[in-house]
Design a protein around this motif. Structure first.
Motif, PDB file in Angstrom:
ATOM      1  N   GLU A 110      40.594 -66.098 -78.055  1.00 46.22           N
ATOM      2  CA  GLU A 110      42.043 -66.290 -77.972  1.00 46.22           C
ATOM      3  C   GLU A 110      42.661 -66.545 -79.340  1.00 46.22           C
ATOM      4  O   GLU A 110      43.871 -66.403 -79.506  1.00 46.22           O
ATOM      5  N   ALA A 111      41.853 -66.958 -80.289  1.00 45.02           N
ATOM      6  CA  ALA A 111      42.293 -67.206 -81.660  1.00 45.02           C
ATOM      7  C   ALA A 111      41.328 -66.482 -82.602  1.00 45.02           C
ATOM      8  O   ALA A 111      40.173 -66.214 -82.250  1.00 45.02           O
ATOM      9  N   THR A 112      41.828 -66.163 -83.781  1.00 44.55           N
ATOM     10  CA  THR A 112      41.036 -65.448 -84.778  1.00 44.55           C
ATOM     11  C   THR A 112      41.082 -66.223 -86.089  1.00 44.55           C
ATOM     12  O   THR A 112      42.139 -66.699 -86.499  1.00 44.55           O
ATOM     13  N   LEU A 113      39.935 -66.332 -86.736  1.00 41.58           N
ATOM     14  CA  LEU A 113      39.831 -66.981 -88.035  1.00 41.58           C
ATOM     15  C   LEU A 113      40.024 -65.913 -89.106  1.00 41.58           C
ATOM     16  O   LEU A 113      39.332 -64.894 -89.108  1.00 41.58           O
ATOM     17  N   LEU A 114      40.995 -66.138 -89.975  1.00 43.55           N
ATOM     18  CA  LEU A 114      41.325 -65.191 -91.035  1.00 43.55           C
ATOM     19  C   LEU A 114      41.074 -65.831 -92.393  1.00 43.55           C
ATOM     20  O   LEU A 114      41.272 -67.023 -92.568  1.00 43.55           O
ATOM     21  N   TYR A 115      40.669 -64.998 -93.341  1.00 43.91           N
ATOM     22  CA  TYR A 115      40.484 -65.457 -94.711  1.00 43.91           C
ATOM     23  C   TYR A 115      41.334 -64.589 -95.620  1.00 43.91           C
ATOM     24  O   TYR A 115      41.318 -63.366 -95.529  1.00 43.91           O
ATOM     25  N   ASP A 116      42.072 -65.236 -96.498  1.00 40.81           N
ATOM     26  CA  ASP A 116      42.905 -64.549 -97.489  1.00 40.81           C
ATOM     27  C   ASP A 116      42.229 -64.724 -98.846  1.00 40.81           C
ATOM     28  O   ASP A 116      42.293 -65.804 -99.444  1.00 40.81           O
ATOM     29  N   PRO A 117      41.537 -63.679 -99.345  1.00 43.72           N
ATOM     30  CA  PRO A 117      40.831 -63.815-100.620  1.00 43.72           C
ATOM     31  C   PRO A 117      41.756 -63.967-101.826  1.00 43.72           C
ATOM     32  O   PRO A 117      41.343 -64.495-102.847  1.00 43.72           O
ATOM     33  N   VAL A 118      43.003 -63.518-101.699  1.00 47.01           N
ATOM     34  CA  VAL A 118      43.952 -63.660-102.807  1.00 47.01           C
ATOM     35  C   VAL A 118      44.335 -65.130-102.977  1.00 47.01           C
ATOM     36  O   VAL A 118      44.284 -65.680-104.074  1.00 47.01           O
ATOM     37  N   GLN A 119      44.715 -65.777-101.861  1.00 48.33           N
ATOM     38  CA  GLN A 119      45.104 -67.185-101.913  1.00 48.33           C
ATOM     39  C   GLN A 119      43.913 -68.119-101.718  1.00 48.33           C
ATOM     40  O   GLN A 119      44.047 -69.326-101.879  1.00 48.33           O
ATOM     41  N   GLN A 120      42.758 -67.543-101.349  1.00 44.32           N
ATOM     42  CA  GLN A 120      41.539 -68.305-101.065  1.00 44.32           C
ATOM     43  C   GLN A 120      41.805 -69.386-100.027  1.00 44.32           C
ATOM     44  O   GLN A 120      41.468 -70.557-100.221  1.00 44.32           O
ATOM     45  N   THR A 121      42.420 -68.946 -98.918  1.00 46.20           N
ATOM     46  CA  THR A 121      42.738 -69.858 -97.829  1.00 46.20           C
ATOM     47  C   THR A 121      42.294 -69.255 -96.503  1.00 46.20           C
ATOM     48  O   THR A 121      42.152 -68.044 -96.373  1.00 46.20           O
ATOM     49  N   CYS A 122      42.103 -70.142 -95.534  1.00 39.24           N
ATOM     50  CA  CYS A 122      41.785 -69.732 -94.166  1.00 39.24           C
ATOM     51  C   CYS A 122      42.995 -69.979 -93.286  1.00 39.24           C
ATOM     52  O   CYS A 122      43.753 -70.917 -93.509  1.00 39.24           O
ATOM     53  N   HIS A 123      43.139 -69.144 -92.295  1.00 40.19           N
ATOM     54  CA  HIS A 123      44.217 -69.253 -91.326  1.00 40.19           C
ATOM     55  C   HIS A 123      43.604 -69.067 -89.950  1.00 40.19           C
ATOM     56  O   HIS A 123      42.648 -68.312 -89.783  1.00 40.19           O
ATOM     57  N   ILE A 124      44.148 -69.712 -88.962  1.00 37.87           N
ATOM     58  CA  ILE A 124      43.778 -69.465 -87.580  1.00 37.87           C
ATOM     59  C   ILE A 124      45.038 -69.001 -86.880  1.00 37.87           C
ATOM     60  O   ILE A 124      46.085 -69.644 -86.982  1.00 37.87           O
ATOM     61  N   GLN A 125      44.923 -67.877 -86.211  1.00 37.28           N
ATOM     62  CA  GLN A 125      46.085 -67.288 -85.558  1.00 37.28           C
ATOM     63  C   GLN A 125      45.694 -66.861 -84.154  1.00 37.28           C
ATOM     64  O   GLN A 125      44.561 -66.428 -83.937  1.00 37.28           O
ATOM     65  N   LEU A 126      46.634 -66.961 -83.222  1.00 36.38           N
ATOM     66  CA  LEU A 126      46.380 -66.470 -81.874  1.00 36.38           C
ATOM     67  C   LEU A 126      46.113 -64.970 -81.941  1.00 36.38           C
ATOM     68  O   LEU A 126      46.853 -64.221 -82.597  1.00 36.38           O
ATOM     69  N   THR A 127      45.068 -64.536 -81.278  1.00 38.89           N
ATOM     70  CA  THR A 127      44.686 -63.127 -81.289  1.00 38.89           C
ATOM     71  C   THR A 127      45.789 -62.262 -80.689  1.00 38.89           C
ATOM     72  O   THR A 127      46.069 -61.161 -81.198  1.00 38.89           O
ATOM     73  N   ALA A 128      46.446 -62.730 -79.637  1.00 44.71           N
ATOM     74  CA  ALA A 128      47.532 -61.968 -79.017  1.00 44.71           C
ATOM     75  C   ALA A 128      48.662 -61.724 -80.010  1.00 44.71           C
ATOM     76  O   ALA A 128      49.248 -60.632 -80.035  1.00 44.71           O
ATOM     77  N   THR A 129      48.965 -62.707 -80.834  1.00 49.36           N
ATOM     78  CA  THR A 129      50.013 -62.548 -81.851  1.00 49.36           C
ATOM     79  C   THR A 129      49.596 -61.503 -82.875  1.00 49.36           C
ATOM     80  O   THR A 129      50.401 -60.652 -83.271  1.00 49.36           O
ATOM     81  N   LEU A 130      48.351 -61.553 -83.303  1.00 51.07           N
ATOM     82  CA  LEU A 130      47.856 -60.558 -84.258  1.00 51.07           C
ATOM     83  C   LEU A 130      47.970 -59.157 -83.676  1.00 51.07           C
ATOM     84  O   LEU A 130      48.391 -58.224 -84.364  1.00 51.07           O
ATOM     85  N   ARG A 131      47.612 -59.011 -82.412  1.00 48.35           N
ATOM     86  CA  ARG A 131      47.681 -57.684 -81.776  1.00 48.35           C
ATOM     87  C   ARG A 131      49.114 -57.192 -81.672  1.00 48.35           C
ATOM     88  O   ARG A 131      49.364 -55.993 -81.756  1.00 48.35           O
ATOM     89  N   GLN A 132      50.061 -58.102 -81.476  1.00 48.88           N
ATOM     90  CA  GLN A 132      51.473 -57.706 -81.419  1.00 48.88           C
ATOM     91  C   GLN A 132      51.903 -57.048 -82.738  1.00 48.88           C
ATOM     92  O   GLN A 132      52.795 -56.213 -82.748  1.00 48.88           O
TER      93      GLN A 132
END
Length: 88
Positions: free
Chosen positions: A61-83
């Protein structure tokens, strides 16, 4: 697509299973303690919130994302990402 102020390019999904428990707990704790995280009228302990987020990751239901530019992690609802057209 803007997800948690991360840039479109370079953001990658990270399988949460590849992280050790301490790292995953730390990322989840950072997420739940960010200003603006809303759990409604019910009060939950910090550990309960961390557990809820990790369970959302386990259920997909949630996805763990990594931003290598900002070197940060984000957690986002998978449904929102698919939208926004996200294809993990």
């Amino acid at each position: 697509m803007q997800i948690d102020d991360a840039p479109d390019e370079g953001v990658i999904a990270i399988p949460y299973e590849r992280l050790d428990k301490a790292t995953l707990d730390a990322i989840a704790e950072d997420f739940v303690t960010r200003e603006g995280t809303d759990y409604g009228d019910v009060e939950y302990s910090l550990q309960d919130k961390i557990t809820q987020v990790i369970e959302q990751l386990r259920r997909g239901e949630a996805t763990l994302l990594y931003d290598p530019v900002q070197q940060t992690c984000h957690i986002q609802l998978t449904a929102t990402l698919r939208q926004f057209g996200w294809q993990p």
